[in-house]
Design a protein around this motif. Structure first.
Motif, PDB file in Angstrom:
ATOM      1  N   PHE A 104      19.348   4.487   4.886  1.00  0.00           N
ATOM      2  CA  PHE A 104      18.082   4.947   5.624  1.00  0.00           C
ATOM      3  C   PHE A 104      17.601   6.317   4.613  1.00  0.00           C
ATOM      4  CE2 PHE A 104      15.876   8.237   8.287  1.00  0.00           C
ATOM      5  CZ  PHE A 104      14.952   7.455   8.885  1.00  0.00           C
ATOM      6  N   ILE A 105      18.555   6.951   4.056  1.00  0.00           N
ATOM      7  CA  ILE A 105      17.872   8.153   3.336  1.00  0.00           C
ATOM      8  C   ILE A 105      17.252   7.495   2.062  1.00  0.00           C
ATOM      9  CG2 ILE A 105      18.434  10.151   1.742  1.00  0.00           C
ATOM     10  CD1 ILE A 105      20.505  10.587   3.756  1.00  0.00           C
ATOM     11  N   ALA A 106      17.706   6.477   1.486  1.00  0.00           N
ATOM     12  CA  ALA A 106      17.118   5.708   0.029  1.00  0.00           C
ATOM     13  C   ALA A 106      15.825   5.161   0.579  1.00  0.00           C
ATOM     14  CB  ALA A 106      18.329   4.712  -0.054  1.00  0.00           C
ATOM     15  N   VAL A 107      15.814   4.537   1.736  1.00  0.00           N
ATOM     16  CA  VAL A 107      14.461   4.068   2.125  1.00  0.00           C
ATOM     17  C   VAL A 107      13.462   5.084   2.287  1.00  0.00           C
ATOM     18  CG1 VAL A 107      13.338   2.743   4.092  1.00  0.00           C
ATOM     19  CG2 VAL A 107      15.447   1.855   3.429  1.00  0.00           C
ATOM     20  N   LEU A 108      13.888   6.094   2.903  1.00  0.00           N
ATOM     21  CA  LEU A 108      12.962   7.398   3.244  1.00  0.00           C
ATOM     22  C   LEU A 108      12.340   7.738   1.853  1.00  0.00           C
ATOM     23  CD1 LEU A 108      11.682   8.904   5.416  1.00  0.00           C
ATOM     24  CD2 LEU A 108      13.707  10.626   5.250  1.00  0.00           C
ATOM     25  N   VAL A 109      13.340   7.934   0.788  1.00  0.00           N
ATOM     26  CA  VAL A 109      12.816   8.475  -0.531  1.00  0.00           C
ATOM     27  C   VAL A 109      11.931   7.429  -1.273  1.00  0.00           C
ATOM     28  CG1 VAL A 109      13.793   9.093  -2.856  1.00  0.00           C
ATOM     29  CG2 VAL A 109      14.996   9.883  -0.928  1.00  0.00           C
ATOM     30  N   LEU A 110      12.346   6.153  -1.107  1.00  0.00           N
ATOM     31  CA  LEU A 110      11.614   5.168  -1.603  1.00  0.00           C
ATOM     32  C   LEU A 110      10.073   5.278  -1.002  1.00  0.00           C
ATOM     33  CD1 LEU A 110      11.494   2.675  -3.107  1.00  0.00           C
ATOM     34  CD2 LEU A 110      11.960   1.205  -1.420  1.00  0.00           C
ATOM     35  N   VAL A 111       9.765   5.652  -0.114  1.00  0.00           N
ATOM     36  CA  VAL A 111       8.462   5.597   0.597  1.00  0.00           C
ATOM     37  C   VAL A 111       7.786   6.769  -0.182  1.00  0.00           C
ATOM     38  CG1 VAL A 111       6.956   6.227   2.443  1.00  0.00           C
ATOM     39  CG2 VAL A 111       9.115   5.021   2.957  1.00  0.00           C
ATOM     40  N   GLU A 112       8.160   7.835  -0.372  1.00  0.00           N
ATOM     41  CA  GLU A 112       7.661   9.130  -1.209  1.00  0.00           C
ATOM     42  C   GLU A 112       7.572   8.499  -2.743  1.00  0.00           C
ATOM     43  OE1 GLU A 112       6.060  12.788  -1.946  1.00  0.00           O
ATOM     44  OE2 GLU A 112       6.380  11.719  -0.059  1.00  0.00           O
ATOM     45  N   GLY A 113       8.279   7.829  -3.207  1.00  0.00           N
ATOM     46  CA  GLY A 113       8.205   7.176  -4.558  1.00  0.00           C
ATOM     47  C   GLY A 113       7.081   6.493  -4.805  1.00  0.00           C
ATOM     48  N   ILE A 114       6.849   5.422  -3.884  1.00  0.00           N
ATOM     49  CA  ILE A 114       5.919   4.473  -3.769  1.00  0.00           C
ATOM     50  C   ILE A 114       4.570   5.356  -3.763  1.00  0.00           C
ATOM     51  CG2 ILE A 114       4.581   2.700  -2.660  1.00  0.00           C
ATOM     52  CD1 ILE A 114       7.488   1.612  -1.766  1.00  0.00           C
ATOM     53  N   TYR A 115       4.623   6.441  -3.060  1.00  0.00           N
ATOM     54  CA  TYR A 115       3.268   7.093  -2.672  1.00  0.00           C
ATOM     55  C   TYR A 115       2.802   7.768  -3.876  1.00  0.00           C
ATOM     56  CZ  TYR A 115       0.011   9.660   0.328  1.00  0.00           C
ATOM     57  OH  TYR A 115      -1.179  10.182   0.718  1.00  0.00           O
ATOM     58  N   LEU A 116       3.709   8.404  -4.729  1.00  0.00           N
ATOM     59  CA  LEU A 116       3.451   9.266  -5.939  1.00  0.00           C
ATOM     60  C   LEU A 116       3.076   8.288  -6.906  1.00  0.00           C
ATOM     61  CD1 LEU A 116       6.046  12.055  -5.560  1.00  0.00           C
ATOM     62  CD2 LEU A 116       3.715  12.264  -5.096  1.00  0.00           C
ATOM     63  N   THR A 117       3.891   7.197  -7.185  1.00  0.00           N
ATOM     64  CA  THR A 117       3.494   6.063  -8.257  1.00  0.00           C
ATOM     65  C   THR A 117       2.164   5.541  -7.952  1.00  0.00           C
ATOM     66  OG1 THR A 117       6.042   5.603  -8.308  1.00  0.00           O
ATOM     67  CG2 THR A 117       4.147   4.070  -9.131  1.00  0.00           C
ATOM     68  N   VAL A 118       1.748   5.305  -6.688  1.00  0.00           N
ATOM     69  CA  VAL A 118       0.384   4.763  -6.642  1.00  0.00           C
ATOM     70  C   VAL A 118      -0.763   5.788  -6.852  1.00  0.00           C
ATOM     71  CG1 VAL A 118      -1.131   3.632  -5.067  1.00  0.00           C
ATOM     72  CG2 VAL A 118       1.393   2.993  -5.049  1.00  0.00           C
TER      73      VAL A 118
END
Length: 322
Positions: free
Chosen positions: A14-28
């Motif tokens: 769950f923590i990995a999925v949560l971090v992945l959201v922020e990573g996608i947002y900053l990448t885009v």
């Protein structure tokens, strides 16, 4: 004694999925989308060569797209939070991200745990949707907190600008240049809309309704009354800045006074769940002797009911209206 690592794996996924959201947002959208940036996003976009009309159109679309999507099933519970957080992702993109995170969580659960498909599917769906909701909720809270903190300083900057002879539209432009996000971009949008003929008081009122902030409503009403009846706007805003700052200090004081009760409620609600997880990790067979008894399920439901009731009771006790 055998130790089961599955509950820990669930939490890590769950923590990995949560971090992945922020990573996608900053990448885009890049670092300019972050509220920690010293230069507000509107100025960053203008500095990259985008036309003023294009920047205004894109920001306006981002600021209104989520409320327009409230008719989408299940998305309505997220729309208001996403609007306050000014999430640049469109509703369709957020839903697609939920789906992608659900698939990612399912793969992680398949690789890392021995749970059956009947367990992995609902848990992965809950993780995909829950991670996006937690992320958006945290973004909204952070943005609103920064907004409340920046507003009195911004109003005082307007007062100083008015006292040296600038018109109110120029005072808003100064705030848009000098103040970082989130307030800087919002004031920049109001300045751009005013340049294209929109009434400033109306634009401030729309911002206040979108952010659902009482202090912004005070500002919009003060500007509207001054435009209608006249008067010294600098003196009006100076008094308003003092009121907003006093309210902000009072909110902080109430927050400090109720902090202990809030943490007590969080601990009382979370400790039984944490204890349950630890028991299952340390001794997975602890409940085997009573699991098949007739009183086990009713007892679990009663405990769950008390935990839920505790959350609402503690929230009501610390919800002090100011």
């Amino acid at each position: 004694m055998s130790i089961s690592a599955e509950p820990i794996i669930y939490g890590l996924i769950f923590i990995a999925v949560l971090v992945l959201v922020e990573g996608i947002y900053l990448t885009v959208f890049g670092k300019s989308i972050s509220l920690n940036s010293r230069v507000n996003r509107r100025l960053e976009m203008l500095d990259k060569g985008a036309a003023r009309e294009q920047v205004m159109e894109q920001l306006r679309k981002e600021m209104t797209q989520h409320l327009k999507a409230r008719s989408i099933p299940l998305y309505s519970i997220l729309a208001a939070k996403a609007q306050k957080a000014a999430i640049a992702f469109s509703p369709a993109q957020l839903i697609a991200i939920m789906g992608a995170l659900t698939v990612t969580a399912y793969i992680g659960l398949t690789v890392g745990t021995g749970a059956s498909a009947n367990v992995r599917i609902p848990v992965s769906i809950a993780m995909g949707i829950g991670a996006v909701y937690v992320w958006v909720n945290n973004k909204a809270k952070k943005r609103l907190a920064l907004f409340e903190e920046q507003l009195p300083d911004a109003v005082e900057l307007m007062v100083r600008s008015l006292r040296v002879g600038h018109p109110f539209s120029s005072a808003i432009q100064i705030v848009a240049r000098e103040v970082p996000d989130p307030l800087g971009t919002e004031m920049g949008m109001i300045a751009d809309e005013a340049a294209y003929g929109r009434d400033v008081g109306e634009a401030l009122k729309a911002l206040a309704e979108r952010m659902d902030m009482q202090d912004l409503r005070f500002l919009a009403v003060a500007v509207t009354i001054q435009q209608t009846s006249g008067g010294n706007l600098a003196e009006i805003l100076d008094g308003l800045a003092k009121v907003i700052r006093a309210r902000f200090k009072l909110f902080r004081r109430v927050k400090a006074i109720t902090a202990e009760a809030k943490w007590s409620g969080t601990f009382l609600s979370g400790f039984p769940l944490a204890a349950l997880v630890m028991i299952n990790v340390i001794q997975p067979n602890y409940y085997d002797e009573v699991r098949d008894t007739a009183a086990f399920i009713p007892a679990c439901l009663v405990v769950a009911g008390f935990l839920v009731a505790n959350i609402f009771v503690m929230k009501a006790l610390v919800n002090i209206k100011v």
